[in-house]
Design an enzyme around this catalytic site. Sequence first.
Site, PDB file in Angstrom:
ATOM      1  N   HIS A 374      -9.844 -35.554  11.951  1.00 54.97           N
ATOM      2  CA  HIS A 374     -10.637 -34.355  12.230  1.00 54.97           C
ATOM      3  C   HIS A 374     -12.114 -34.601  12.508  1.00 54.97           C
ATOM      4  O   HIS A 374     -12.808 -33.706  13.007  1.00 54.97           O
ATOM      5  CB  HIS A 374     -10.512 -33.382  11.051  1.00 54.97           C
ATOM      6  CG  HIS A 374     -10.556 -31.941  11.437  1.00 54.97           C
ATOM      7  ND1 HIS A 374     -11.208 -31.469  12.562  1.00 54.97           N
ATOM      8  CD2 HIS A 374     -10.028 -30.849  10.841  1.00 54.97           C
ATOM      9  CE1 HIS A 374     -11.074 -30.156  12.635  1.00 54.97           C
ATOM     10  NE2 HIS A 374     -10.361 -29.753  11.607  1.00 54.97           N
ATOM     11  N   THR A 499     -18.094 -25.777  14.778  1.00 52.78           N
ATOM     12  CA  THR A 499     -17.494 -24.547  14.258  1.00 52.78           C
ATOM     13  C   THR A 499     -18.549 -23.779  13.464  1.00 52.78           C
ATOM     14  O   THR A 499     -19.572 -24.326  13.064  1.00 52.78           O
ATOM     15  CB  THR A 499     -16.303 -24.833  13.320  1.00 52.78           C
ATOM     16  OG1 THR A 499     -16.753 -25.602  12.206  1.00 52.78           O
ATOM     17  CG2 THR A 499     -15.188 -25.556  14.061  1.00 52.78           C
TER      18      THR A 499
END
Length: 658
Positions: A374, A499
């Site tokens: 990730h 994000t």
Amino acid sequence: MPRARPPWALLHSRRYWRTVGQPEGIVSEQDTDHHFVHRSTIPTMHFQPSLPRLPIPKLEDTIRRYLAAQRPLLNDEQYRNTEKLAQEFANGEGEFIHRDLLEHDKNNKHTSYISAPWFDMYLSAREPITLNYNPFITLNPDPKSEYNTQVVRATNLIVSSLKFLNSLKNNYLRPDIYYVNRRWGQSKVFKNFIRILPPTLSWYGAYMVNAYPLDMVQYKSLFNSTRIPNLNKDTLFTDEFARHLLVMRNGHFYIVEVLDPFGNILHPSEIQAHLIQIIHDADRLPGFELSYLTTEERNTWATLRQQLVQTGNEENLKKIDSAVFCLCLDSTSPENETELAHCFLHGNGFNRWFDKSISLIVTTDGMAGVNFEHSWGDGIAVLRFINEVYRDSTEHPALVPESSPALFVSSYDKLEFNLNRTVMSAINAARTKFAEKTKQLSIRSFRFERFGKQFAVNQNLSPDAVFQLACQMAVYRQYGKLRPSYEACSTAAFKHGRTETIRPTSVYTQKCTAAFVDERGKHSIEDMRNMIDECSRYHKRLQLEATLGQGFDRHLFALKYLVQRRGGRIPDIYNDPAYKNINHIIVSTSTLSSAAVHYGGFGPVVPDGFGVGYNVFDNWIGCIISSYLGEDLEKLLKCLDHTLTDIFDVLEGRRLRR
């Protein structure tokens, strides 16, 4: 097995699909050949130079949003203390730190203010990446059932993945663009107009028709990339020139050359033959399953990897690190969705190299999906990859079920490792820890079929807001109080955006939850419907603010990061128990929406929390929930079903049952 021969020898011994010559200039997006998923009129990276920069919110706005998120989680005394600390920060040292952040951002216009801190956060984390960071996404089966055998499915997915890679490398992949009016996405005039605009102006051309290009810098790390463990902080490695695939079967490692120097893809029948040979060769486990080390604590793994290098394994590790991606040919067939989720989230441990950016997993019955590291990027790049590969592999399969494997293929390279006693002992220890940890993890699938996206939209409600409200109610029903929650939101509309966090817990969900649970039967249907509407409107506002980079989480994170980098005193706001509590995420959620995706999931981010991967489909709602609290998870599922039923009854105009 003999080592792979040099590239010039491969050109004479292997069969590659040849690239069809294409004229320069504007090409039709329908032009396809064996090497690309499509050929975009607009070059892939055409918008990168002109993308807008991620804004840094005003400090007063961040503090206001932070306090709004804290209000439903605190009692009056706790809130007054948190409010005092927040205002002191905003009017004191926070003002100076914020000014320094603005200045730092001004001097680094090539990127975003959150990019470097976010990379550092991920790469400095020392917990094992398995369960803690790597998510998974499963693909739907091929609509043609006869294509869902392991070798056929894997071959078609490999070829389509390589076509995606070639499209990306040659700037043929369609740029990610959000069209407010979708007709512009089909307009050849618009595409040709954008194509002739200089890259420094192209974003503004799209903006003129309410189209918003997205950042695509993360795509470069999809392939040929690996996270390398180092003491205290890992690094990301990419070798864009490597042309081989890493194939894993029963813990064995195989290297297969799948591209020639010109980007031609190895003929599908040869790929098929290689996979069949590998399956036959790896009929039993190796003596020591090396890949368990990638499930270890990162400093432990870093030390062991250095030992592997020192004992003559450096070249093998380089082949693993530089591979286009990792293909995991599993020897199991999960029997239900829970087993499938366990398989794709962590598997048996020995048939994964969790450090690879992308691992494509195919089970014996042809179910497929990805597990991805990730730190390098977020779901938006992986989802695009999955969408394109699924569409291409099902609509233009390279291999049909009746295909025969090539009779004469050049050899693959099977990796053999020199392992000393220390490493062997470490593998055994890692295996034991992995088994204990995965045994503690519970995963359940959830399906609610009384309504879905269409019903919510017809009620003028946000489907996402409805599900998030149901989660809040379910947690409150179970624990008697609201708990910190998190919903991930992409900021890819900005250069190097990552994000932002949506905080679903609000004074509106608090009020609505109390009416449905504590004050059940005391409110009219009309009043309860109005409360649901309020929650939906506020949640949509939070979504919009987060999408535009106007949340509070990343801003506060960056301010703290700046202080830490300079060795300064951490401001009191960050030592407030309320700040620590709101960042102890009990309910961590993320959603995916795609015709290619069966579902996705991830582990809980705290030991006493839940990881909720969900999707609101047209006529039903589904999710995969993980937790280390098995009994609590079972109760939560019942509460979630109860709250969704309550919401449905109110929206249908029925009074709540006692």
